[in-house]
Design a protein around this motif. Structure first.
Motif, PDB file in Angstrom:
ATOM      1  N   LYS A  13       0.826  -1.205   0.000  1.00  0.00           N
ATOM      2  CA  LYS A  13       0.000   0.000   0.000  1.00  0.00           C
ATOM      3  C   LYS A  13       0.862   1.256   0.000  1.00  0.00           C
ATOM      4  CE  LYS A  13      -3.951  -2.024   2.368  1.00  0.00           C
ATOM      5  NZ  LYS A  13      -4.776  -2.004   3.580  1.00  0.00           N
ATOM      6  N   LEU A  14       1.932   1.234   0.801  1.00  0.00           N
ATOM      7  CA  LEU A  14       2.822   2.391   0.844  1.00  0.00           C
ATOM      8  C   LEU A  14       3.546   2.589  -0.481  1.00  0.00           C
ATOM      9  CD1 LEU A  14       4.359   2.152   4.430  1.00  0.00           C
ATOM     10  CD2 LEU A  14       2.792   3.892   3.566  1.00  0.00           C
ATOM     11  N   ASN A  15       3.945   1.490  -1.121  1.00  0.00           N
ATOM     12  CA  ASN A  15       4.599   1.594  -2.426  1.00  0.00           C
ATOM     13  C   ASN A  15       3.664   2.207  -3.462  1.00  0.00           C
ATOM     14  OD1 ASN A  15       7.242   0.686  -1.991  1.00  0.00           O
ATOM     15  ND2 ASN A  15       6.585  -1.444  -2.049  1.00  0.00           N
ATOM     16  N   ASP A  16       2.405   1.791  -3.457  1.00  0.00           N
ATOM     17  CA  ASP A  16       1.422   2.356  -4.389  1.00  0.00           C
ATOM     18  C   ASP A  16       1.227   3.847  -4.133  1.00  0.00           C
ATOM     19  OD1 ASP A  16       1.073  -0.076  -5.626  1.00  0.00           O
ATOM     20  OD2 ASP A  16      -0.780  -0.554  -4.541  1.00  0.00           O
ATOM     21  N   LYS A  17       1.120   4.211  -2.848  1.00  0.00           N
ATOM     22  CA  LYS A  17       0.934   5.612  -2.482  1.00  0.00           C
ATOM     23  C   LYS A  17       2.142   6.442  -2.910  1.00  0.00           C
ATOM     24  CE  LYS A  17      -0.280   8.479   1.482  1.00  0.00           C
ATOM     25  NZ  LYS A  17      -0.586   8.496   2.915  1.00  0.00           N
TER      26      LYS A  17
END
Length: 56
Positions: A13-17
């Motif tokens: 999720k953090l990578n996508d953000k």
């Protein structure tokens, strides 16, 4: 096909953000430099969170 119901990990999720914030920063760099810098700063904070998760 079965990944449809698989939940993302917090790191994913953090990578996508992070990717979305960098893309937004790049788009804004042509029109609004101040907003672009703000998005880049947000992306930098997310990157710090990603690094902290990777160390654990």
């Amino acid at each position: 096909m079965f990944n449809l119901f698989k939940k993302q990990s917090p790191l994913d999720k953090l990578n996508d953000k992070y990717k979305k914030l960098l893309a937004a920063s790049h788009r804004l760099s042509a029109t609004n430099r101040k907003e672009s810098d703000r998005k880049y700063a947000e992306a930098d904070e997310v990157l710090k969170q990603i690094e902290a998760l990777n160390k654990q």
